[in-house]
Design a protein around this motif. Structure first.
Motif, short mmCIF file in Angstrom:
data_model
loop_
_atom_site.label_atom_id
_atom_site.label_comp_id
_atom_site.label_asym_id
_atom_site.label_seq_id
_atom_site.Cartn_x
_atom_site.Cartn_y
_atom_site.Cartn_z
N ASP A 154 0.32 -15.15 21.27
CA ASP A 154 -0.95 -15.51 20.63
C ASP A 154 -1.77 -14.26 20.31
O ASP A 154 -2.40 -14.18 19.24
N ASN A 155 -1.75 -13.31 21.24
CA ASN A 155 -2.49 -12.08 20.98
C ASN A 155 -1.90 -11.32 19.79
O ASN A 155 -2.63 -10.82 18.93
N LYS A 156 -0.55 -11.24 19.79
CA LYS A 156 0.09 -10.58 18.67
C LYS A 156 -0.18 -11.29 17.36
O LYS A 156 -0.45 -10.68 16.31
N GLN A 157 -0.09 -12.64 17.42
CA GLN A 157 -0.36 -13.41 16.21
C GLN A 157 -1.82 -13.25 15.78
O GLN A 157 -2.12 -13.13 14.58
N ALA A 158 -2.73 -13.25 16.77
CA ALA A 158 -4.15 -13.06 16.43
C ALA A 158 -4.35 -11.67 15.84
O ALA A 158 -5.11 -11.50 14.86
N ASP A 159 -3.66 -10.67 16.41
CA ASP A 159 -3.77 -9.32 15.86
C ASP A 159 -3.20 -9.27 14.44
O ASP A 159 -3.80 -8.66 13.55
N SER A 160 -2.05 -9.94 14.26
CA SER A 160 -1.46 -9.99 12.92
C SER A 160 -2.39 -10.71 11.95
O SER A 160 -2.57 -10.28 10.80
N ASN A 161 -2.97 -11.84 12.40
CA ASN A 161 -3.91 -12.56 11.54
C ASN A 161 -5.12 -11.71 11.21
O ASN A 161 -5.63 -11.73 10.08
N LYS A 162 -5.59 -10.95 12.22
CA LYS A 162 -6.73 -10.07 11.99
C LYS A 162 -6.37 -9.00 10.96
O LYS A 162 -7.16 -8.71 10.04
N LYS A 163 -5.17 -8.41 11.14
CA LYS A 163 -4.74 -7.40 10.18
C LYS A 163 -4.52 -8.02 8.80
O LYS A 163 -4.86 -7.42 7.77
N LEU A 164 -3.94 -9.23 8.76
CA LEU A 164 -3.75 -9.90 7.48
C LEU A 164 -5.10 -10.21 6.83
O LEU A 164 -5.26 -10.08 5.60
N GLU A 165 -6.06 -10.65 7.66
CA GLU A 165 -7.40 -10.93 7.12
C GLU A 165 -8.04 -9.67 6.57
O GLU A 165 -8.66 -9.70 5.49
N LYS A 166 -7.89 -8.58 7.29
CA LYS A 166 -8.42 -7.30 6.78
C LYS A 166 -7.70 -6.90 5.49
O LYS A 166 -8.33 -6.42 4.54
N ARG A 167 -6.38 -7.14 5.47
CA ARG A 167 -5.63 -6.82 4.26
C ARG A 167 -6.09 -7.67 3.10
O ARG A 167 -6.21 -7.19 1.96
N VAL A 168 -6.34 -8.95 3.36
CA VAL A 168 -6.83 -9.85 2.30
C VAL A 168 -8.18 -9.38 1.80
O VAL A 168 -8.46 -9.38 0.59
N LYS A 169 -9.05 -8.94 2.72
CA LYS A 169 -10.36 -8.42 2.31
C LYS A 169 -10.19 -7.16 1.46
O LYS A 169 -10.86 -7.00 0.43
N ALA A 312 9.06 0.34 -0.18
CA ALA A 312 7.77 0.28 0.50
C ALA A 312 7.06 1.63 0.40
O ALA A 312 7.69 2.69 0.46
N THR A 313 5.73 1.58 0.21
CA THR A 313 4.91 2.79 0.11
C THR A 313 3.96 2.85 1.31
O THR A 313 3.75 1.86 2.02
N THR A 314 3.38 4.01 1.47
CA THR A 314 2.42 4.18 2.56
C THR A 314 1.06 3.62 2.15
O THR A 314 0.77 3.47 0.96
N LEU A 315 0.26 3.32 3.17
CA LEU A 315 -1.09 2.80 2.90
C LEU A 315 -1.94 3.83 2.17
O LEU A 315 -2.73 3.48 1.29
N GLU A 316 -1.78 5.11 2.53
CA GLU A 316 -2.55 6.16 1.85
C GLU A 316 -2.19 6.23 0.38
O GLU A 316 -3.07 6.37 -0.48
N TYR A 317 -0.87 6.13 0.08
CA TYR A 317 -0.47 6.17 -1.33
C TYR A 317 -0.98 4.94 -2.07
O TYR A 317 -1.36 5.03 -3.24
N TRP A 318 -0.98 3.78 -1.39
CA TRP A 318 -1.49 2.56 -2.04
C TRP A 318 -2.97 2.71 -2.39
O TRP A 318 -3.39 2.38 -3.51
N GLU A 319 -3.77 3.21 -1.44
CA GLU A 319 -5.18 3.41 -1.74
C GLU A 319 -5.36 4.45 -2.83
O GLU A 319 -6.21 4.29 -3.72
N HIS A 320 -4.55 5.52 -2.77
CA HIS A 320 -4.62 6.54 -3.81
C HIS A 320 -4.24 5.95 -5.17
O HIS A 320 -4.90 6.23 -6.19
N PHE A 321 -3.20 5.13 -5.20
CA PHE A 321 -2.78 4.53 -6.46
C PHE A 321 -3.86 3.60 -7.01
O PHE A 321 -4.14 3.61 -8.22
N CYS A 322 -4.48 2.80 -6.15
CA CYS A 322 -5.54 1.88 -6.60
C CYS A 322 -6.70 2.66 -7.21
O CYS A 322 -7.18 2.34 -8.31
#
Length: 509
Positions: A154-169, A312-322
């Motif tokens: 549940d903690n892992k899933q909550a963490d994943s949901n939190k990260k997914l929610e942040k990603r959605v934002k 797959a790309t890195t998060l830094e490259y994704w932000e840079h690309f955006c």
């Protein structure tokens, strides 16, 4: 937990168990001896046997069949005498019992091998429910592990949901920025297309002033020879045609730049739309993942997905690309806006230059027309004076002719008198008297006067001819000025140049 409790009974099975700290046994080292005699050995003495003593167990001791605190597994507590456990054999129930070479003496009834302590320990082992306790411990441990596992899940899933929610934002934020960029570049494309249409309209409108200027030049070629001059109006018309050509060249170059910029704008829009489409797909996928729960339908096994994809790309490259995608689109849009400003400036200044040149040309034509009108007025005044002079000369000629007639009458009179005196006086009477001299002088004077009057008449007629010729020249010049300059410059050119487009028409396209 099982490893930690492997050396003693599980506290969950025996909750009242208290670990007994036993002193570790001390063993002799190699080569050492116990001594010459057994401290417990004693010789038999008659009357030594005592009546049975009741064993007293301490309070809280376990049952008799279970190990007691006073138990010992060492055989040293027993004496080695004529009676006792040693009577039938040797060491057989010590901790080394069962070891090869120390087997007890066997009698015909039984094998004496184990001590009471060992028996009690054996009873404890038999009575202790090892499998049941293990089952209970396993059940408790399993349930506890499962509980901990699900808590961690549940903690892992909550963490994943939190990260997914942040990603959605984050995706929603960048998607909103990309949508704003798409809207801005779309508006810019539409505005640039309108300005391009306006520029094309200005290029089409530019044909009218050029045609007007050329037609004005062609009309002015119909002027008569004396008025076929390269005046200021002619110079301004030629300059107007040249300015129209230069403005058309600038318009065409700007239109080529606009077409190229339009291609860049559409390419930037296509690129940012692809980015928006990718973000929409990713946002939809992450929202669907965020809404999934273990109770959701259509949950399937997908072996081998717990890995990084090859692309797959890195998060830094994704932000840079955006950010770079938006920045590139903004750069193209800003360049397009600057081009539109230049385009509007070119149209405005070009139309303003055309208006100023048209005003200069109209002013030069007005000056020419004004000078021509003044000239026509002067010519008409000269013609009026000439006509008056002609009338005066004609009156003079009539007067001279009338005078000549009168002189002729005087001449006839004198001639008649002389003829009478010459041919009618006889003989000596036909003398040269003073009357004769007076008549001859009168005849001579009359002849001279007649010749002078004829010369005056001829001179007056010559002057009248010159005046008549000058009259014709004046009338011809007046007619030419009115037909060529005034009719062309004032009437026909004015009607043609009345259709000259205004700056508003250029701006409207």
């Amino acid at each position: 937990m099982a490893a930690n409790n492997s050396n003693f009974t599980c506290p969950n099975v025996c909750p009242n168990y208290e670990k007994v700290v036993e002193k570790p046994p001390e063993y002799l080292e190699a080569g050492m001896s116990r001594g010459s005699e057994n401290p417990y050995a004693s010789s038999y003495v008659p009357g030594q046997i005592q009546p049975p003593e009741k064993k007293v167990y301490p309070a809280g001791a376990p049952p008799k069949y279970l190990p007691q605190p006073t138990d010992s597994t060492s055989g040293d507590i027993l004496g080695m005498g004529p009676i006792g456990p040693w009577a039938a054999g040797h060491l057989d129930w010590t901790p080394q019992a069962g070891t090869t070479g120390v087997r007890p003496v066997v009698d015909k009834y039984s094998i004496t091998r184990y001590s009471t302590g060992e028996w009690r320990k054996h009873n404890e082992y038999i009575l202790t429910p090892i499998a049941t306790d293990k089952a209970k411990a396993t059940d408790i441990n399993s349930r506890k592990d499962i509980t901990n596992a699900f808590i961690n899940l549940d903690n892992k899933q909550a963490d994943s949901n939190k990260k997914l929610e942040k990603r959605v934002k984050d995706l929603s934020y960048w998607k909103k920025r990309v949508e704003e960029t798409i809207k801005a570049i779309t508006d810019e494309i539409n505005t640039l297309d309108e300005d391009r249409t306006r520029l094309k309209g200005a290029c089409r409108i530019l044909n009218m002033p050029e045609a007007i200027s050329r037609e004005c030049l062609e009309l002015r070629t119909n002027r008569y020879e004396p008025d076929l001059v390269r005046d200021d109006a002619e110079q301004e018309l030629i300059k107007e045609v040249s300015i129209v050509g230069e403005i058309r060249r600038v318009f065409n170059n700007t239109l080529a730049k606009v077409e190229e910029q339009m291609i860049m704008n559409k390419a930037a829009k296509t690129s940012i739309e692809f980015d928006w489409s990718d973000k929409m797909v990713s946002l939809k996928a992450d929202k669907r993942n965020l809404n999934l729960t273990p109770e959701s339908n259509l949950l399937l096994y997908h072996p081998g997905v717990a890995r990084w994809p090859e692309n797959a790309t890195t998060l830094e490259y994704w932000e840079h690309f955006c950010s770079e995608s938006i920045r590139n689109c903004d750069e193209v849009r800003i360049k397009s806006e600057n081009l539109r400003k230049d385009l509007s400036t070119i149209i405005a200044k070009g139309s303003q230059d055309m208006k100023l040149q048209a005003d200069r040309t109209n002013y030069a034509l007005a000056e020419t027309v004004s000078a021509t009108e003044e000239l026509c007025e002067k010519l008409e005044e000269n013609l009026k004076d000439n006509l008056q002079k002609i009338a005066d000369v004609e009156n003079l000629i009539d007067y001279l002719k009338d005078a000549l007639r009168k002189v002729d009458e005087r001449a006839k009179l004198v001639m008649t008198r002389l003829h009478v005196r010459n041919y009618d006086r006889p003989n000596v009477e036909n003398c040269r008297d003073e009357a004769q001299y007076a008549l001859i002088a009168e005849a001579k004077f009359i002849k001279e006067t007649s010749e002078s009057l004829c010369d005056k008449i001829r001179e007056a007629e010559s002057v009248r001819s010159e005046l008549m010729k000058y009259r014709g020249d004046l009338e011809k010049q007046i007619r030419r000025k009115k037909n060529s300059r005034l009719n062309i410059d004032q009437d026909r050119l004015a009607r043609v140049r009345a259709h000259m487009p205004t700056p508003k028409e250029f701006a409207a396209g």
